[in-house]
Design an enzyme around this catalytic site. Structure first.
Site, PDB file in Angstrom:
ATOM      1  CB  SER A 130      -1.220  -0.103   1.702  1.00 17.77           C
ATOM      2  OG  SER A 130      -1.967   0.997   0.537  1.00 17.77           O
TER       3      SER A 130
ATOM      4  CG  HIS B  52      -5.610  -2.925   0.648  1.00 16.36           C
ATOM      5  ND1 HIS B  52      -4.830  -2.624  -0.668  1.00 16.36           N
ATOM      6  CD2 HIS B  52      -4.781  -2.032   2.120  1.00 16.36           C
ATOM      7  CE1 HIS B  52      -4.512  -2.113  -0.207  1.00 16.36           C
ATOM      8  NE2 HIS B  52      -4.376  -1.846   0.721  1.00 16.36           N
TER       9      HIS B  52
ATOM     10  CG  ASP C 221      -7.087  -3.974  -2.472  1.00  9.96           C
ATOM     11  OD1 ASP C 221      -7.548  -3.050  -2.034  1.00  9.96           O
ATOM     12  OD2 ASP C 221      -5.933  -4.071  -2.502  1.00  9.96           O
TER      13      ASP C 221
END
Length: 336
Positions: free
Chosen positions: A106, A268, A240
């Site tokens: 991320s 995610h 995600d």
């Protein structure tokens, strides 16, 4: 597990660092750095580190809590991508390392790409996991941080009292036989960290510096050509909800030599959803690729070539515009 934790002092601030040390006496290859995402911590990588211990992973692994996260300090400071990339460089220097594979989840993926841009001679490979910085689309929850009043709303929604209530409800659910999925537990841990005022301040600084109401502002897409010589692996969850898998697919097209693996049953946090498969993909990538050994001179050469090519295209476009259009005979023109 051969996992040690210590606190580094970096520019007067504390940085918590976990280190995985292989059980075997001899390590192989350059170290691996694992970077967590926004509001997370190095703890997100524990399932992967446990897999490494079971399989006898032979590399030294560095897992920091980035500033404003986990057990590291939360000063009033710059939490931008460039500053975070510099922290990663300094951690490598303090631990006696000058070359490493950088993996980021991320926000950590955005930091990894920024690291490769700022310190190309130190980047052996890139591993991007549900990475930020590869397209504008992002969940509405993060876009909402740009709204007026977001700070007060977040403080009211996530604080020690609300977190304690949520934990009590979760405990009651477990008592009745309920069980949260690994990714849900990880997301809950991320959100709970925002009950701390310092973590919350860092979260809002980072979110607002990278995201507005239309989505992600920061993008590495226009600089990806600089990473063509750096082996790159992307891993994404097919479902995600925060950063869509399409970002990974488009990036794979822009980097023909890169690899993209999509976990069909993950969201995610693919490294949490299936650490065994994640570890296997990562180890295969490390074994089958040679680390990049870029020098600053080579990067300058790439930049110069790209600039010259862009100027040539622009000059051709200008030349085409200068060519006068030929008038074709029409009723308004009479022959002599």
């Amino acid at each position: 597990m051969a996992l040690e934790a210590r606190t580094l002092t970096l520019h007067g601030q504390e940085i918590r660092l976990r280190e995985y040390l292989p059980s075997t006496r001899d390590t192989t290859g350059e170290p691996l750095v694992l970077l967590h995402g926004i509001s997370g911590s190095g703890q997100t990588w524990i399932p992967l580190l446990e897999h490494f211990e079971r399989t006898g992973f032979g590399r030294h692994v560095l897992v920091p809590d980035l500033p404003g996260h986990g057990d590291s300090g939360s000063p009033r400071a710059d939490y931008g991508l460039g500053a975070m990339a510099s922290v990663v460089r300094d951690i490598l220097a303090l631990t006696g390392n000058h070359h490493a594979t950088i993996a980021g989840h991320s926000l950590g993926g955005g930091i990894a790409m920024q690291f490769a841009y700022q310190f190309p001679e130190m980047c052996a490979r890139l591993v991007l996991v549900g990475s930020a910085g590869l397209g504008p689309q992002v969940t509405a929850v993060l876009r909402a941080t740009a709204l007026p009043g977001a700070k007060a709303t977040l403080a009211a929604a996530v604080n020690p009292v609300t977190v304690a209530i949520a934990r009590g409800i979760a405990a009651a659910g477990r008592g009745l036989g309920g069980k949260l999925a690994p990714e849900t537990r990880e997301l809950t841990r991320h959100l709970s960290s925002l009950s701390d005022a310092g973590r919350r301040r860092a979260f809002l600084f980072i979110a607002r510096s990278l995201i507005d109401l239309r989505g992600q502002r920061a993008s590495a897409v226009d600089k990806l050509y600089l990473a063509e010589q750096v082996p790159t692996l992307m891993i994404w969850g097919a479902h995600d909800p925060l950063i869509p898998v399409e970002h990974g697919r488009k990036t794979a097209e822009l980097l023909p030599g890169s690899r993209l693996t999509v976990f069909e049953n993950a969201k995610h946090f693919p490294h949490v959803a299936d650490p065994a498969r994640f570890g296997a993909e990562l180890e295969r990538f490390l074994d089958e690729t040679e680390p990049a050994r870029l020098t600053l001179e080579e990067v300058v050469e790439i930049l110069v070539r790209a600039s010259e090519a862009a100027n040539e295209v622009e000059n051709r476009a200008k030349a085409v515009k200068k060519v006068p259009e030929k008038l074709s005979p029409g009723p308004h023109l009479r022959r002599a």
